[in-house]
Design a protein around this motif. Sequence first.
Motif, mmCIF file in Angstrom:
data_model
loop_
_atom_site.group_PDB
_atom_site.id
_atom_site.type_symbol
_atom_site.label_atom_id
_atom_site.label_comp_id
_atom_site.label_asym_id
_atom_site.label_seq_id
_atom_site.Cartn_x
_atom_site.Cartn_y
_atom_site.Cartn_z
ATOM 1 N N GLY A 35 54.381 76.472 56.830
ATOM 2 C CA GLY A 35 55.513 76.888 55.749
ATOM 3 C C GLY A 35 56.630 75.790 55.888
ATOM 4 N N THR A 36 57.470 75.936 54.989
ATOM 5 C CA THR A 36 58.691 75.383 54.803
ATOM 6 C C THR A 36 59.997 76.120 54.720
ATOM 7 O OG1 THR A 36 58.468 74.852 52.531
ATOM 8 C CG2 THR A 36 57.550 73.348 53.928
ATOM 9 N N VAL A 37 61.050 75.951 55.700
ATOM 10 C CA VAL A 37 62.165 76.751 55.655
ATOM 11 C C VAL A 37 63.079 76.334 54.524
ATOM 12 C CG1 VAL A 37 64.240 77.488 56.984
ATOM 13 C CG2 VAL A 37 61.842 77.417 58.158
ATOM 14 N N THR A 38 63.499 77.334 53.758
ATOM 15 C CA THR A 38 64.382 77.013 52.570
ATOM 16 C C THR A 38 65.720 77.548 52.947
ATOM 17 O OG1 THR A 38 63.936 79.005 51.470
ATOM 18 C CG2 THR A 38 62.388 77.210 50.941
ATOM 19 N N GLU A 39 66.014 78.442 53.385
ATOM 20 C CA GLU A 39 67.328 79.058 53.923
ATOM 21 C C GLU A 39 67.494 79.719 55.002
ATOM 22 O OE1 GLU A 39 71.098 81.517 51.745
ATOM 23 O OE2 GLU A 39 69.208 81.209 50.693
ATOM 24 N N VAL A 40 68.495 79.619 55.896
ATOM 25 C CA VAL A 40 68.735 80.535 56.967
ATOM 26 C C VAL A 40 70.213 81.134 56.838
ATOM 27 C CG1 VAL A 40 69.073 80.605 59.531
ATOM 28 C CG2 VAL A 40 67.506 78.894 58.660
ATOM 29 N N GLU A 41 70.123 82.518 56.930
ATOM 30 C CA GLU A 41 71.470 83.167 56.597
ATOM 31 C C GLU A 41 71.884 83.796 58.098
ATOM 32 O OE1 GLU A 41 71.891 86.067 53.462
ATOM 33 O OE2 GLU A 41 70.040 85.070 52.555
ATOM 34 N N ASP A 42 73.098 83.666 58.689
ATOM 35 C CA ASP A 42 73.439 84.037 59.827
ATOM 36 C C ASP A 42 74.513 85.490 59.639
ATOM 37 O OD1 ASP A 42 74.445 84.838 62.137
ATOM 38 O OD2 ASP A 42 75.156 82.832 62.635
ATOM 39 N N TRP A 43 74.067 86.589 59.585
ATOM 40 C CA TRP A 43 74.774 87.650 59.230
ATOM 41 C C TRP A 43 75.786 88.052 60.448
ATOM 42 C CZ3 TRP A 43 72.750 92.196 55.945
ATOM 43 C CH2 TRP A 43 72.428 91.756 54.505
ATOM 44 N N GLY A 44 75.670 87.514 61.616
ATOM 45 C CA GLY A 44 76.474 87.621 62.789
ATOM 46 C C GLY A 44 76.109 88.759 63.632
ATOM 47 N N LYS A 45 77.286 89.319 64.379
ATOM 48 C CA LYS A 45 77.031 90.308 65.381
ATOM 49 C C LYS A 45 77.325 91.637 64.557
ATOM 50 C CE LYS A 45 78.368 91.862 69.918
ATOM 51 N NZ LYS A 45 79.268 91.602 70.759
ATOM 52 N N TYR A 50 70.651 102.578 66.018
ATOM 53 C CA TYR A 50 70.442 103.137 67.391
ATOM 54 C C TYR A 50 70.240 102.081 68.494
ATOM 55 C CZ TYR A 50 65.769 102.067 65.702
ATOM 56 O OH TYR A 50 64.828 101.227 65.255
ATOM 57 N N ASP A 51 70.536 102.418 69.867
ATOM 58 C CA ASP A 51 70.051 101.446 70.750
ATOM 59 C C ASP A 51 68.685 100.982 70.954
ATOM 60 O OD1 ASP A 51 72.735 101.989 71.284
ATOM 61 O OD2 ASP A 51 72.531 102.663 73.401
ATOM 62 N N ILE A 52 68.553 99.651 71.134
ATOM 63 C CA ILE A 52 67.178 99.169 71.344
ATOM 64 C C ILE A 52 67.370 98.192 72.693
ATOM 65 C CG2 ILE A 52 65.709 97.340 70.548
ATOM 66 C CD1 ILE A 52 66.741 97.879 67.730
ATOM 67 N N GLN A 53 66.303 98.831 73.473
ATOM 68 C CA GLN A 53 66.558 98.167 74.854
ATOM 69 C C GLN A 53 67.922 98.284 75.749
ATOM 70 O OE1 GLN A 53 64.874 94.164 74.636
ATOM 71 N NE2 GLN A 53 62.833 94.871 73.560
ATOM 72 N N LYS A 54 68.323 99.251 75.390
ATOM 73 C CA LYS A 54 69.872 99.737 75.878
ATOM 74 C C LYS A 54 71.052 98.809 75.268
ATOM 75 C CE LYS A 54 67.777 101.757 80.288
ATOM 76 N NZ LYS A 54 67.840 101.779 81.440
ATOM 77 N N MET A 55 70.701 98.282 74.296
ATOM 78 C CA MET A 55 71.908 97.373 73.605
ATOM 79 C C MET A 55 72.340 98.136 72.340
ATOM 80 S SD MET A 55 70.207 93.790 74.171
ATOM 81 C CE MET A 55 68.999 93.573 75.571
ATOM 82 N N SER A 56 73.421 97.929 72.050
ATOM 83 C CA SER A 56 74.133 98.892 70.667
ATOM 84 C C SER A 56 74.288 97.700 69.642
ATOM 85 C CB SER A 56 75.142 99.605 71.172
ATOM 86 O OG SER A 56 76.207 98.853 71.826
ATOM 87 N N ASP A 57 74.451 96.396 69.930
ATOM 88 C CA ASP A 57 74.839 95.417 69.065
ATOM 89 C C ASP A 57 73.702 94.372 68.838
ATOM 90 O OD1 ASP A 57 77.227 96.242 68.587
ATOM 91 O OD2 ASP A 57 78.089 95.487 70.498
ATOM 92 N N GLY A 58 73.591 93.516 68.185
ATOM 93 C CA GLY A 58 72.564 92.469 67.911
ATOM 94 C C GLY A 58 73.443 91.571 66.712
ATOM 95 N N PHE A 59 72.562 90.279 66.740
ATOM 96 C CA PHE A 59 73.048 89.241 65.925
ATOM 97 C C PHE A 59 71.817 89.359 64.794
ATOM 98 C CE2 PHE A 59 75.903 87.685 68.945
ATOM 99 C CZ PHE A 59 77.021 87.242 68.248
ATOM 100 N N PHE A 60 72.132 89.269 63.647
ATOM 101 C CA PHE A 60 70.977 89.549 62.611
ATOM 102 C C PHE A 60 70.904 87.870 61.720
ATOM 103 C CE2 PHE A 60 72.029 93.453 63.237
ATOM 104 C CZ PHE A 60 71.062 94.292 62.631
ATOM 105 N N TYR A 61 69.682 87.683 61.600
ATOM 106 C CA TYR A 61 69.354 86.238 61.010
ATOM 107 C C TYR A 61 68.194 86.706 59.958
ATOM 108 C CZ TYR A 61 71.722 83.817 64.731
ATOM 109 O OH TYR A 61 72.525 83.536 65.623
ATOM 110 N N PHE A 62 68.445 85.840 58.819
ATOM 111 C CA PHE A 62 67.298 86.004 57.656
ATOM 112 C C PHE A 62 67.260 84.583 57.299
ATOM 113 C CE2 PHE A 62 70.055 90.004 57.575
ATOM 114 C CZ PHE A 62 69.180 91.007 57.519
ATOM 115 N N ILE A 63 65.713 84.217 57.602
ATOM 116 C CA ILE A 63 65.019 82.975 57.311
ATOM 117 C C ILE A 63 64.229 83.205 56.144
ATOM 118 C CG2 ILE A 63 63.643 81.294 58.288
ATOM 119 C CD1 ILE A 63 64.546 82.350 60.900
ATOM 120 N N GLN A 64 64.616 82.542 55.018
ATOM 121 C CA GLN A 64 63.867 82.529 53.734
ATOM 122 C C GLN A 64 62.751 81.160 53.836
ATOM 123 O OE1 GLN A 64 67.123 82.925 53.130
ATOM 124 N NE2 GLN A 64 66.777 85.146 52.756
#
Length: 96
Positions: A35-45, A50-64
């Motif tokens: 594949g070839t990456v066309t765009e990477v969106e960084d939505w930040g923290k 709900y908690d995942i692995q005892k964490m309540s925050d996460g950084f979101f990335y969307f890769i087209q």
Amino acid sequence: MNKYELALVVNAKIEDDARAAVVEKAKEYISRAGGTVTEVEDWGKKKLAYDIQKMSDGFFYFIQFDAPATAPKQLEQHVRIMDNVLRFLCVRKDEA
């Protein structure tokens, strides 16, 4: 070639360079699958619903990316075992 989007939720407790390395590794897996990456969106923290692995925050990335139909399966096999990825989802985008 189909259009896809990979959503990643990355651990918020790691350093910035480690987080960037996770995204680069995902991009490498995409190119390795043909594949070839066309765009990477960084939505930040963001606060998680709900908690995942005892964490309540996460950084979101969307890769087209554009890739053959076999790429999502290969990509998911690699991303599933990556450290610091809390959740991921790969979907095919509509040809609208």
